[in-house]
Each structure stands twice: as structure tokens, then as C-alpha cells.
Write an enzyme that holds these catalytic residues in place. Sequence first.
Site, mmCIF file in Angstrom:
data_model
loop_
_atom_site.group_PDB
_atom_site.id
_atom_site.type_symbol
_atom_site.label_atom_id
_atom_site.label_comp_id
_atom_site.label_asym_id
_atom_site.label_seq_id
_atom_site.Cartn_x
_atom_site.Cartn_y
_atom_site.Cartn_z
ATOM 1 C CD GLU A 79 -1.374 -0.037 3.660
ATOM 2 O OE1 GLU A 79 -1.859 1.081 3.950
ATOM 3 O OE2 GLU A 79 -1.696 -1.088 4.232
ATOM 4 C CB CYS A 111 -2.195 -4.888 6.283
ATOM 5 S SG CYS A 111 -1.829 -3.263 6.965
ATOM 6 C CG HIS A 233 -1.931 -7.237 10.065
ATOM 7 N ND1 HIS A 233 -0.752 -6.739 9.548
ATOM 8 C CD2 HIS A 233 -2.711 -6.152 10.355
ATOM 9 C CE1 HIS A 233 -0.825 -5.419 9.507
ATOM 10 N NE2 HIS A 233 -2.000 -5.041 9.992
ATOM 11 C CE LYS A 242 -5.224 -4.222 22.583
ATOM 12 N NZ LYS A 242 -5.519 -2.886 22.008
ATOM 13 C CG ASN A 275 2.080 -1.618 10.686
ATOM 14 O OD1 ASN A 275 2.092 -2.689 10.097
ATOM 15 N ND2 ASN A 275 1.018 -0.836 10.715
#
Length: 389
Positions: A79, A111, A233, A242, A275
Site C-alpha cells: 500500500e 495490509c 497481522h 488481543k 509495522n
Amino acid sequence: MDIGIDKIGFYTPNVYVDMEKLAEVRGVDPAKYTIGIGQEKMAVAPLHHDSVSLAVNAALSILDDEDKEKIDFVLFGSESGVDHSKSGAVWVHNLTGIQKNARCVELKHACYGATAGIKLAMGHIALNPDKKVLVLGADIAKYGLNSGGEPTQGAGAVAMVISSNPRILSLDNDSASMTKDISDFWRPLYSDFPIVDGKFSNEAYLGLLKDVWGTYKEQTDRELSDFEAMCFHLPYTKMGKKAIQAMTEGADESETKRLMNSYHDSIYYNKQVGNIYTGSLYLSLLSLLEQGPELKEGARLGLYSYGSGAVGEFFSGVLKSDYKKHLHKESHESVLDDRRELSIEEYESILGRALPKDGTDIEIDNEQVNIGKAYLEAVKGDIRKYTIK
């Protein structure tokens, strides 16, 4: 047919910012960065590196002459594309020396792009089992100085060779995916930085994960106990924690504990890089394979790919025997260990630089190019000039 990842490598720029020092300058408790989002260092891309040069360096780290002859498809997930028309895959094809009779395509959906590349590659190999496909995930995550997303920036690329009879990971042909038209993260053509609704994006990520995991279980009759580890990811490494908590909600506590053990191995590289959008899931996979203990042949790994906007997909793969013999742990650790720490002043100067947008020619100062074979040397006559050292 047995199709999957035969080779995998990554590259990141040779400079980084220490997250604790960035937090101190920003007036933030360092624990918010190191524990709250789970990041230790953040890779920074100087002007001589863009998504193409990062991808080329990642590819050159794993390709040999046989690969270059057998690869007939280059799929570039990003991207952070450098041209609205020309595919970054074309530059990668030329700079890596892949044989001329190859297709080259750039794929975009936040992503998720590299995962889309893998799915296309699997179909291509099924029809052409004697060929190979190069899949790339290369990006520069850039949110701007003093922005809410600043501590979740990063830069890097992952390259994978997809083939029949792979030596690292066989990919299962059963997956579950979902698409929702939402606005959690996007970057209009006129904007240098993305627009982010961070809370909504986290909720969307976990919501799609629960949906596709539920569908996957119905389709395959598999449960958490069938998986040795999970990779996700990782826009920041705490997101993986999480995700495991969301997947194990209502499950026996031992399942959560078991998956959390492998989670720590799967975030080691991402904590050092930040990232990298399309490559983040596969950097996590590589971290698990190289930094974790050797897993048994046939161990099943779960993988969750998420691209804002949004597409989510859960799929899986099975490890091959002796897979560690086909990894490049020492060279990857060297890429990270040999980097130079930037002062906050240097970092802010680098982040403030950009290529001209009015067609002005530019020769790029490459004094910092001391790691990696490929870099952007200049833009002349609106044409990018890359160099291989």
C-alpha cells in the site's frame, strides 16, 4: 498437490529509533510504547529506500539462479506503491534478474495485499507445478511526527517463494475470508498520511477475526487444539495478544496459555521493526519459525490476515520436516543487529524529507547506505533510478 512456502526472507532499513527515547521526547510514559503497544524499536526509511528497494533487498536475500529461472510470476503486495500505473513488481523483476518470460503484478488492499498474492500464487502453481512464484509484502508505514499513529510506524519487506513440494510450510487449501466496506483506515490520493480511526480499526480487526475463525471451524471441524501456534497481522505487537484472547474466549485456560507461549516467539522481529503493513503477518511467521524452538513435522499453524477497509482471512499451513535448515536466521539477525540508532533529531529530519512532487530531478544522498544491495539513487526526468551495489 502440496503447495506452500519454499523460501522466506526479510529486509528492513539500517536505521531505527528507540521507542523509549521517542516516548520521553514526546512526553509519554515509555511503558505506553514498550508495554502498551509492545514495541521496542521502530525502523525508519531514509529517502533512498522505498517499497521497491525494500522488496528487492528482501528478494535478493533468498533467490538463487534456479529460482530466477523457474519464477514466472512476481506478485507485489503493497500500500506504499511508487507509481499509479507501473507495478513495483516490474522493477523487482528487473533488479533481481528473474527470467524475462514472467508476469508482474502489484496488488493492493491495505495490509492484505501479500496474502492475496499467496492465494493467487497457489492457484498458479496448481496449474503449473514446475514453476515458482515470488510473493512480496513491502511497505513504509508513515503517520507523521507527533501524530497518534507515530509509534506504530515502521518499514520493511518480506519475500516468499511459493512452489510445489515446499521445504518450509505447506499451505492448506481451506480458508475463510470476509469483506466489509468500512472506513477504519484509508489514505486518499491527495494525502501523504493515512486517516485512522484507531479504536474502530481495532474493533474491526477483532470482529472479522471472530467471524472468519468461526466460519473456518465450521468448514474444517478444526479447533484450537489442532494448532501448534497462531500468527497474526501485527500493526503493533500487542494486537497479537488481543487476537489470541479473542479467539480463546470461553476456551480452557490452558489453550490461552499454550498459544501465548508461541506468541512471544512470533513477535520478536516485529518488536524490532514496527509495522510493515503487507509484510507484518509474514514477518511474524518468520519470527516464530526462526526464534522459537523447532516444531514437529506436521505441526499446524494458523494465520490471520487483516487489511483495513476491510478484508480478513484465516488460513493455515503445516510445517515440513527440517524446515529450520531452509531458513536464514543468522542473516536476519545480522540485518537487525547491524543497524544504527538514530537520534530523535535525525529521525525527525529523515521523516521530514520527501521526493519532489513537481517533477524536479533529485540525486539522493546515499551516505547511510551500508546495508542492503538495492537503493533508490535518483529521480531524473520523472523516472526512478535504482542501483544494485
